[in-house]
Design a protein around this motif. Sequence first.
Motif, PDB file in Angstrom:
ATOM      1  N   ASP A 198       0.817  -1.217   0.000  1.00 12.59           N
ATOM      2  CA  ASP A 198       0.000   0.000   0.000  1.00 12.59           C
ATOM      3  C   ASP A 198       0.849   1.265   0.000  1.00 12.59           C
ATOM      4  OD1 ASP A 198      -2.234  -1.587   0.026  1.00 12.59           O
ATOM      5  OD2 ASP A 198      -2.546  -1.449   2.203  1.00 12.59           O
ATOM      6  N   LEU A 244       2.941   6.290  -5.629  1.00 12.61           N
ATOM      7  CA  LEU A 244       2.628   6.616  -7.023  1.00 12.61           C
ATOM      8  C   LEU A 244       1.506   7.637  -7.123  1.00 12.61           C
ATOM      9  CD1 LEU A 244       2.864   3.059  -8.614  1.00 12.61           C
ATOM     10  CD2 LEU A 244       4.573   4.879  -8.612  1.00 12.61           C
ATOM     11  N   ASP A 245       0.701   7.761  -6.078  1.00 12.32           N
ATOM     12  CA  ASP A 245      -0.362   8.761  -6.067  1.00 12.32           C
ATOM     13  C   ASP A 245       0.108  10.113  -5.534  1.00 12.32           C
ATOM     14  OD1 ASP A 245      -2.131   6.908  -7.065  1.00 12.32           O
ATOM     15  OD2 ASP A 245      -2.845   6.275  -5.079  1.00 12.32           O
ATOM     16  N   ASN A 246       1.373  10.182  -5.098  1.00 11.81           N
ATOM     17  CA  ASN A 246       1.922  11.427  -4.567  1.00 11.81           C
ATOM     18  C   ASN A 246       2.568  12.199  -5.717  1.00 11.81           C
ATOM     19  OD1 ASN A 246       3.441  13.458  -3.300  1.00 11.81           O
ATOM     20  ND2 ASN A 246       3.753  12.221  -1.472  1.00 11.81           N
ATOM     21  N   PRO A 247       1.982  13.289  -6.176  1.00 15.09           N
ATOM     22  CA  PRO A 247       2.552  13.996  -7.335  1.00 15.09           C
ATOM     23  C   PRO A 247       3.918  14.596  -7.065  1.00 15.09           C
ATOM     24  CG  PRO A 247       0.784  15.278  -6.337  1.00 15.09           C
ATOM     25  CD  PRO A 247       0.769  13.949  -5.661  1.00 15.09           C
ATOM     26  N   THR A 307       1.663   2.140  -3.466  1.00 13.37           N
ATOM     27  CA  THR A 307       0.483   2.682  -4.139  1.00 13.37           C
ATOM     28  C   THR A 307       0.303   4.160  -3.814  1.00 13.37           C
ATOM     29  OG1 THR A 307      -0.581   0.510  -4.051  1.00 13.37           O
ATOM     30  CG2 THR A 307      -1.991   2.408  -4.459  1.00 13.37           C
ATOM     31  N   ARG A 308       0.444   4.485  -2.529  1.00 23.87           N
ATOM     32  CA  ARG A 308       0.347   5.893  -2.136  1.00 23.87           C
ATOM     33  C   ARG A 308       1.502   6.713  -2.700  1.00 23.87           C
ATOM     34  NH1 ARG A 308      -1.714   3.588   2.703  1.00 23.87           N
ATOM     35  NH2 ARG A 308       0.386   3.420   3.580  1.00 23.87           N
ATOM     36  N   THR A 332       6.426  11.626  -7.707  1.00 23.65           N
ATOM     37  CA  THR A 332       6.468  11.206  -9.112  1.00 23.65           C
ATOM     38  C   THR A 332       7.066  12.297 -10.007  1.00 23.65           C
ATOM     39  OG1 THR A 332       4.159  11.942  -9.329  1.00 23.65           O
ATOM     40  CG2 THR A 332       4.549   9.607  -8.862  1.00 23.65           C
TER      41      THR A 332
END
Length: 307
Positions: free
Chosen positions: A88, A94-97, A91-92, A100
């Motif tokens: 998880d 990759l969701d953190n701009p 996953t978080r 990335t």
Amino acid sequence: MTTPSATAAPAGPGDAPATGAEKPGRSFGARLAARAGGGVMRVVLILVALFWLMPTIGLFLSSLRSADKIAATGWWKVFTVPSEMTFDNYTRLLDNPTITDSLLSTVLITVPSTALVVVIGSFAGYAFAWMEFPGRDWWFLVVVGLLVVPVQVALIPVSKLFGEVGIFETTLGVILFHTAFGLPFAIFLLRNFFAEIPRELLEAARLDGAGEIRLFTRVVMPLGGPAIASLGIFQFLWVWNDMLVALIFADSDSPPITVALQQQVRQFGNNIDVLAPGAFVSMVIPLVVFFAFQRQFVSGVMAGAVK
């Protein structure tokens, strides 16, 4: 009357040979080294490698645990409770701009900086090794002298220069800084490697009508592949892991991964569920590059060691 015989009595089974010097026995250090070359040394090296990799293993296992579990117990807890591990956090991540975008910025800085150093350093190394021009040796001494100039000395004057030309806090400014400080080592390394190429091979290519450009691309570059690969790995690792130059010259809106992780620590001290996987990802990519070119790296390091 008979005279006593001068012939010595035959040597017994426990005596030393009558002829030849007696070979001295091996020292204790030699016997210890011979025994250490077997299984014992392999076990010791494996233990040393595991000890050296322990921080990396701990970081990876921490990245697979939730924030509350990390705060409560150490990463070694996963060996007794494997159910704590989860993806998880990634996953978080990759969701953190912020993370990335910083990875993309790091790639945009590292790849051009490495490519420019390799290309310019290759041309300059060939020129210093095989081309005649006025002051060649003196210019090469200047390049060698630049190797000892620390990066910290140039931070303030280069910052002022980049500010005047309008490239301060830009990706271009970071690329130019890394390229400038990577070129002295690149030229020094490749010049010494290219100088070991047999002169007869280059003269034979010239007799066949090859010009300098064709000679460089068809003869020198293929032979210099291991050294060029080694240089590329060194430059890639240095730029990717750099934080000082990126902290000063990079754009604050799109910083590299090292600066982005540092900002996460400063602003969100308990955001360990993002820091652990982010740090591991930023560390894995250079490792993948190194192992992908490991054979070329070893060949380049060992080049010239054995004739």
